[in-house]
Scaffold this active site. Structure first.
Site, PDB file in Angstrom:
ATOM      1  N   HIS A  59     -14.974  10.928 -16.386  1.00 19.25           N
ATOM      2  CA  HIS A  59     -13.796  11.429 -17.683  1.00 19.25           C
ATOM      3  C   HIS A  59     -12.526  11.993 -17.143  1.00 19.25           C
ATOM      4  CE1 HIS A  59     -15.404  15.461 -18.009  1.00 19.25           C
ATOM      5  NE2 HIS A  59     -15.800  14.949 -18.038  1.00 19.25           N
ATOM      6  N   GLY A  82       0.433  -1.185  -0.095  1.00 17.30           N
ATOM      7  CA  GLY A  82      -0.140   0.019  -0.043  1.00 17.30           C
ATOM      8  C   GLY A  82       0.551   1.208   0.282  1.00 17.30           C
ATOM      9  N   HIS A 120      -2.981   5.740  -5.057  1.00 17.01           N
ATOM     10  CA  HIS A 120      -3.297   5.198  -4.687  1.00 17.01           C
ATOM     11  C   HIS A 120      -4.729   6.086  -4.367  1.00 17.01           C
ATOM     12  CE1 HIS A 120      -4.630   2.598  -0.690  1.00 17.01           C
ATOM     13  NE2 HIS A 120      -5.483   2.647  -1.476  1.00 17.01           N
TER      14      HIS A 120
HETATM   15  O1  JB2 Z   1      10.523  -3.768   1.305  1.00 14.38           O
HETATM   16  C1  JB2 Z   1       9.731  -4.875   1.645  1.00 14.38           C
HETATM   17  C2  JB2 Z   1       8.445  -4.914   2.327  1.00 14.38           C
HETATM   18  N1  JB2 Z   1       7.670  -3.638   3.079  1.00 14.38           N
HETATM   19  C3  JB2 Z   1       7.142  -4.841   3.849  1.00 14.38           C
HETATM   20  N2  JB2 Z   1       9.522  -5.709   0.666  1.00 14.38           N
HETATM   21  C4  JB2 Z   1       8.042  -6.807   0.675  1.00 14.38           C
HETATM   22  N3  JB2 Z   1       8.597  -7.822  -0.438  1.00 14.38           N
HETATM   23  N4  JB2 Z   1       7.446  -6.907   2.066  1.00 14.38           N
HETATM   24  C5  JB2 Z   1       7.332  -5.450   2.301  1.00 14.38           C
HETATM   25  N5  JB2 Z   1       6.459  -5.401   3.225  1.00 14.38           N
HETATM   26  C6  JB2 Z   1       5.757  -6.062   3.418  1.00 14.38           C
HETATM   27  O2  JB2 Z   1       4.407  -5.453   3.602  1.00 14.38           O
HETATM   28  C7  JB2 Z   1       4.882  -6.718   5.091  1.00 14.38           C
HETATM   29  O3  JB2 Z   1       6.158  -7.871   5.534  1.00 14.38           O
HETATM   30  C8  JB2 Z   1       3.574  -7.001   4.792  1.00 14.38           C
HETATM   31  O4  JB2 Z   1       3.051  -8.330   3.985  1.00 14.38           O
HETATM   32  C9  JB2 Z   1       3.337  -6.280   3.843  1.00 14.38           C
HETATM   33  C10 JB2 Z   1       2.402  -4.911   4.346  1.00 14.38           C
HETATM   34  O5  JB2 Z   1       1.338  -5.070   5.539  1.00 14.38           O
HETATM   35  P1  JB2 Z   1       0.454  -3.927   5.908  1.00 14.38           P
HETATM   36  O6  JB2 Z   1      -0.933  -5.188   5.921  1.00 14.38           O
HETATM   37  O7  JB2 Z   1       0.477  -4.123   6.755  1.00 14.38           O
HETATM   38  O8  JB2 Z   1      -0.039  -3.136   4.547  1.00 14.38           O
HETATM   39  P2  JB2 Z   1      -0.496  -3.127   3.434  1.00 14.38           P
HETATM   40  O9  JB2 Z   1       0.793  -2.430   2.841  1.00 14.38           O
HETATM   41  O10 JB2 Z   1      -0.813  -4.889   2.670  1.00 14.38           O
HETATM   42  O11 JB2 Z   1      -1.663  -2.701   3.332  1.00 14.38           O
HETATM   43  C11 JB2 Z   1      -2.132  -1.346   3.566  1.00 14.38           C
HETATM   44  O12 JB2 Z   1      -2.505  -0.531   2.561  1.00 14.38           O
HETATM   45  C12 JB2 Z   1      -3.817  -1.163   1.802  1.00 14.38           C
HETATM   46  C13 JB2 Z   1      -3.851  -0.336   0.677  1.00 14.38           C
HETATM   47  C14 JB2 Z   1      -2.626  -1.334   4.359  1.00 14.38           C
HETATM   48  O13 JB2 Z   1      -2.914   0.288   5.213  1.00 14.38           O
HETATM   49  C15 JB2 Z   1      -3.937  -1.773   4.078  1.00 14.38           C
HETATM   50  O14 JB2 Z   1      -4.913  -1.426   5.114  1.00 14.38           O
HETATM   51  C16 JB2 Z   1      -4.497  -1.040   2.656  1.00 14.38           C
HETATM   52  N6  JB2 Z   1      -5.519  -1.910   2.440  1.00 14.38           N
END
Ligand code: JB2
Length: 218
Positions: free
Chosen positions: A143, A76, A152
């Site tokens: 449009h 995200g 985002h």
């Molecule tokens: O450098 C990275 C890294 N840093 C964090 N590389 C990789 N491959 N993965 C990374 N991550 C991973 O992002 C973490 O290990 C974790 O799996 C994920 C972050 O998960 P979280 O659920 O905190 O955030 P998100 O980015 O998946 O979702 C956010 O954005 C969405 C759009 C949240 O705010 C959600 O609520 C929102 N819907």
């Protein structure tokens, strides 16, 4: 039957990755697995145990050499997503678009690569959506909007016609944007904001109408 070159790699294994995987699986896209810094402690995606976590970002080059090609950066945070997207492109990966069958994308819209469009989202005629953008659940671009890379558009946000959105912009949950305004690169509009005038680059703004809160680091 799928081979590695058809099978999708995801960068990320959190909440956003789960939403994106839901679309990929519903669309019949084979998934090879996810990359996460939590590997090897974490071996599968929480709540989607059939999807393995197969390494970290340090494994990208090896996975490319082994024949993996399709990639999606499912994180995200706009800056981190942008950085990982560029890294994957440099290696040679091919970002795919993941578009929910319950979204409506005009045939007269232009989409880049690495974009997800979630259920209930609408992208109307004349829009240009750049690479690595999230068009989240029930958001809409009327449009002739242009959306820069790594933005985002959060759930429930409504963007009226002819709006220009710069790189890395976050339009928080449930924002409303009137027609014809510009939102500068890397600005962040807090949830529920109503944007009725141009927003400069690198600004945190929110409220009804949205007002300047503070400059954001460049
Ligand atoms: O450098 C990275 C890294 N840093 C964090 N590389 C990789 N491959 N993965 C990374 N991550 C991973 O992002 C973490 O290990 C974790 O799996 C994920 C972050 O998960 P979280 O659920 O905190 O955030 P998100 O980015 O998946 O979702 C956010 O954005 C969405 C759009 C949240 O705010 C959600 O609520 C929102 N819907």
């Amino acid at each position: 039957m799928s081979c590695q070159s058809d099978s999708l790699l995801l960068i990320g294994a959190g909440g956003h990755a789960r939403s994106v995987l839901d679309i990929a699986l519903e669309n019949g896209q084979p998934v090879a697995g996810c990359l996460s810094p939590d590997y090897p402690t974490l071996r599968s995606v929480p709540g989607l145990e059939e999807i393995p976590i197969i390494g970290t970002d340090n494994d990208l080059e090896r996975l490319f050499r082994e024949g993996h090609r399709k990639i999606f950066v499912a994180i995200g945070n706009n800056r981190l997503r942008g950085r990982l997207y560029r890294q994957a492109l440099e290696i040679g990966f091919e970002p795919v678009n993941l578009i929910s069958r319950y979204a409506r994308v005009s045939r007269y819209a232009r989409l880049g690569r690495g974009i997800c469009v979630m259920a209930g989202a609408v992208i109307n005629i004349g829009c240009t959506v750049s690479d690595n953008v999230i068009v989240n659940t029930n958001s809409s671009l009327d449009h002739d909007c242009t959306v820069g890379p790594s933005c985002h558009i959060a759930p429930g946000t409504a963007v009226s016609g002819g709006v220009s959105i710069g790189e890395g912009v976050q339009l928080g949950t449930g924002c409303s944007v009137i027609d014809g305004v510009s939102i500068g690169a890397w600005s962040f509009l807090g949830a529920g904001s109503v944007v009725v005038s141009d927003i400069p680059d690198h600004l945190l703004a929110y409220g009804v109408p949205a007002k300047r809160i503070q400059a954001l680091p460049r």
